[in-house]
Design an enzyme around this catalytic site. Structure first.
Site, PDB file in Angstrom:
ATOM      1  N   TYR A  80      -0.457   1.462  -3.752  1.00 40.24           N
ATOM      2  CA  TYR A  80       0.203   2.732  -4.056  1.00 40.24           C
ATOM      3  C   TYR A  80       0.170   3.642  -2.844  1.00 40.24           C
ATOM      4  O   TYR A  80      -0.530   3.384  -1.859  1.00 40.24           O
ATOM      5  CB  TYR A  80      -0.486   3.426  -5.243  1.00 40.24           C
ATOM      6  CG  TYR A  80      -1.890   3.945  -4.948  1.00 40.24           C
ATOM      7  CD1 TYR A  80      -2.148   5.303  -4.781  1.00 40.24           C
ATOM      8  CD2 TYR A  80      -2.976   3.080  -4.831  1.00 40.24           C
ATOM      9  CE1 TYR A  80      -3.429   5.782  -4.518  1.00 40.24           C
ATOM     10  CE2 TYR A  80      -4.255   3.546  -4.572  1.00 40.24           C
ATOM     11  CZ  TYR A  80      -4.480   4.892  -4.415  1.00 40.24           C
ATOM     12  OH  TYR A  80      -5.738   5.354  -4.143  1.00 40.24           O
ATOM     13  N   GLY A  84      -1.514  13.342  -1.777  1.00 34.34           N
ATOM     14  CA  GLY A  84      -2.149  14.464  -1.082  1.00 34.34           C
ATOM     15  C   GLY A  84      -1.450  14.847   0.209  1.00 34.34           C
ATOM     16  O   GLY A  84      -0.376  14.328   0.555  1.00 34.34           O
ATOM     17  N   HIS A 173      -1.155  -6.198  -4.956  1.00 34.29           N
ATOM     18  CA  HIS A 173      -2.380  -5.752  -4.287  1.00 34.29           C
ATOM     19  C   HIS A 173      -2.350  -5.978  -2.775  1.00 34.29           C
ATOM     20  O   HIS A 173      -3.317  -5.678  -2.077  1.00 34.29           O
ATOM     21  CB  HIS A 173      -3.578  -6.488  -4.910  1.00 34.29           C
ATOM     22  CG  HIS A 173      -4.894  -5.815  -4.709  1.00 34.29           C
ATOM     23  ND1 HIS A 173      -5.922  -6.405  -3.994  1.00 34.29           N
ATOM     24  CD2 HIS A 173      -5.357  -4.609  -5.111  1.00 34.29           C
ATOM     25  CE1 HIS A 173      -6.962  -5.593  -3.978  1.00 34.29           C
ATOM     26  NE2 HIS A 173      -6.647  -4.496  -4.642  1.00 34.29           N
ATOM     27  N   LYS A 175      -1.819  -5.549   1.131  1.00 29.69           N
ATOM     28  CA  LYS A 175      -1.805  -4.395   2.045  1.00 29.69           C
ATOM     29  C   LYS A 175      -1.424  -4.888   3.445  1.00 29.69           C
ATOM     30  O   LYS A 175      -2.234  -5.495   4.149  1.00 29.69           O
ATOM     31  CB  LYS A 175      -3.171  -3.702   2.093  1.00 29.69           C
ATOM     32  CG  LYS A 175      -3.571  -3.065   0.741  1.00 29.69           C
ATOM     33  CD  LYS A 175      -4.464  -3.990  -0.037  1.00 29.69           C
ATOM     34  CE  LYS A 175      -4.670  -3.521  -1.459  1.00 29.69           C
ATOM     35  NZ  LYS A 175      -5.679  -2.559  -1.640  1.00 29.69           N
ATOM     36  N   ASP A 180       7.937  -2.649  13.865  1.00 29.63           N
ATOM     37  CA  ASP A 180       8.591  -3.521  14.849  1.00 29.63           C
ATOM     38  C   ASP A 180       7.835  -4.847  14.921  1.00 29.63           C
ATOM     39  O   ASP A 180       7.833  -5.579  13.951  1.00 29.63           O
ATOM     40  CB  ASP A 180       8.708  -2.828  16.208  1.00 29.63           C
ATOM     41  CG  ASP A 180       9.674  -1.624  16.154  1.00 29.63           C
ATOM     42  OD1 ASP A 180      10.502  -1.577  15.217  1.00 29.63           O
ATOM     43  OD2 ASP A 180       9.570  -0.734  17.012  1.00 29.63           O
TER      44      ASP A 180
END
Length: 513
Positions: A80, A84, A173, A175, A180
């Site tokens: 996600y 903030g 999940h 990451k 480039d």
């Protein structure tokens, strides 16, 4: 182990162990992990292109610098995007870079692709979707936001399970942060905690176009079977694509498997062809290894001393590559080899536990103390999750003691005031070596969720370069410095008291967190 019997209906047949002799004709034939390329593409690079980061602040600053410098592509896959000020700053960086590309002469080259999880990214009124909609509205031709929805959350289950709890069924999940030809692999999400005081791991692979292409294609493949965020905050599937929870589940999973395996297999074929031409033909290597951009003298790649293997785990789609490689590494680890394994959420699969307890290597397992667990202090039922992890840890430690393996298998708890712990991966030291030659880094936690429920990706980095091995050892030692060794007395402390209801419920719910 009576509690494990509850999992029996969920356990799958063991993943076959894969071994293969090294290619003795090749310069890199000396490294013993070439069998991994039987499953995934092998990318040979120079160790000078690998940089290991150590802090959340360094990770955050690098993200901003890379976004601002991007010319062709920004590809970001995460669970996600937070809501903030620090996350808003990232969105502003994207907006500024896209604006610059619009103002450049000719058609804008920059493309931004963001892949998030649907349930986590939709949580609350202000969420990942509302953060990104302004980019979609301002740059509709250049920005794509894909929201993966697990096919296992459907029908009555989807209607009945409330927000937050629906995230236990399955998530996107992975990451990966790509700019480039530069790729950041991490376990960190795009949220302020991961930019400030939640410890994770991060590695930057610089000027690595083939690796960047692979992860771009992987994120595109998952994006194609995901819901597409629209400018009005609705979502829809690409035309002609099976729907993940309204369509036929088997058909959807088959399509997803095919798309992802096409990416893996085509990249593997390309890399094998390059390998064969480079080391097994009379054709000069110079004509085969020329690369975009300035490289070594003569515009050639330096001879690789480091190899990158992307390991994908997507059990909902029938893809279990990371599981197979991890189990093989644990199985093949020799006597007196040392494996440093770390996870923010200690909830190993039964297969991994059996291998750790039944093989010959030494293990140093780093896990979160209750106070640095990401769920510590959470409201409601989630507040009991750290106690459940304590219970799981105690059960495992008791098994280690019962087998009299305390010297070979050691648990250590990370503790750091004001911080939480989210690092995961492993470092492998061969027998007699004081430097690691292999590390796994990415999103998996070695638990049931990582193996069975979620979409995961990490890389195996194998290196013969002493300077990079020293970087990896420094990273490992820095994490373990903030830890204490677990002993019987650890579980006698007041903060380790586990309520009876938590002990009773943990075996039933441990597959969901």
């Amino acid at each position: 182990r009576s509690s494990w019997l509850l999992l029996a209906p969920l356990l799958t047949p063991p993943v076959p162990v894969i071994t293969a002799p090294p290619c003795s004709l090749c310069p890199e034939g000396a490294h013993r992990f070439q069998w991994i390329r039987n499953l995934v593409p092998e990318f040979g690079i120079s160790s000078s292109h690998v940089k290991v980061l150590s802090s959340p602040a360094e990770f955050y600053e690098l993200l901003k610098v890379q976004i601002k410098a991007a010319k062709q592509r920004v590809v970001m896959a995460s669970l996600y995007l937070g809501t903030g000020l620090l996350e808003q700053e990232l969105v502003y960086c994207l907006e500024e870079t896209l604006e610059k590309s619009l103002q450049a002469e000719g058609l804008p080259d920059l493309r931004v692709s963001i892949l998030l999880d649907y349930t986590r990214g939709s949580r609350g009124r202000k969420n990942s979707r509302t953060m990104l909609i302004p980019l979609l509205q301002r740059f509709p031709e250049q920005v794509r936001v894909s929201l993966f929805h697990t096919p296992n959350l459907r029908g009555l289950l989807r209607l009945l399970i409330p927000e937050r709890f629906n995230e236990t069924i399955g998530l996107q999940h992975i990451k990966v942060y790509l700019f480039d030809d530069n790729v950041i692999l991490s376990g960190a999400n795009l949220s302020d905690l991961y930019f400030t005081n939640r410890q994770d791991r991060y590695v930057l692979l610089q000027d690595s176009p083939e690796i960047a292409d692979f992860f771009t294609e992987l994120v595109d493949a998952i994006g194609d079977v995901s819901l597409q965020l629209q400018q009005d905050d609705t979502v829809q599937m690409m035309e002609g694509m099976e729907h993940p929870y309204q369509g036929d589940k088997v058909t959807y999973c088959e399509i997803a498997n095919r798309r992802v395996m096409e990416v893996i297999n085509s990249a593997r074929t390309r890399q094998e062809l390059l390998h064969a031409k480079t080391f097994h033909s009379s054709q000069p290597a110079s004509s085969l290894l020329s690369q975009q951009g300035p490289q070594a003298p003569g515009n050639l790649k330096a001879e690789p001393d480091t190899w990158i293997y992307p390991l994908i785990q997507m059990k909902p789609f029938g893809i279990q590559i990371d599981e197979a490689v991890t189990e093989t590494l644990l199985t093949e680890a020799e006597r007196d080899a040392r494996i440093y394994l770390t996870t923010g959420y200690f909830n190993l699969t039964q297969a991994y536990m059996d291998l750790i307890l039944g093989t010959r290597a030494e293990y140093r397992i780093l896990l979160a103390s209750p106070e640095v667990n990401g769920f510590f202090g959470a409201k409601g039922v989630a507040g009991a999750i750290p106690a459940a992890y304590v219970y799981i840890e105690h059960q495992f430690y008791s098994e280690v003691c019962y087998l009299q393996q305390q010297e070979r298998v050691r648990l250590q708890e990370y503790s750091r005031a004001g911080w939480t712990f989210h690092a995961k991966g492993l470092w492998l030291y061969l027998a007699g070596s004081d430097l690691p030659c292999l590390t796994l880094i990415g999103s998996p936690n070695f638990g049931y969720r990582s193996v069975h429920r979620d979409l995961e990706a990490q890389v195996a980095i194998v290196t013969e370069n002493k300077a990079l091995q020293q970087q990896l050892r420094q990273e490992q030692e820095q994490l373990y410095l903030c830890s204490g060794v677990v002993s019987t007395s650890t579980f006698e402390q007041p903060n380790r008291y586990v309520k009876l209801w938590v002990k009773l419920v943990t075996p039933l719910i441990k597959n969901f967190f």
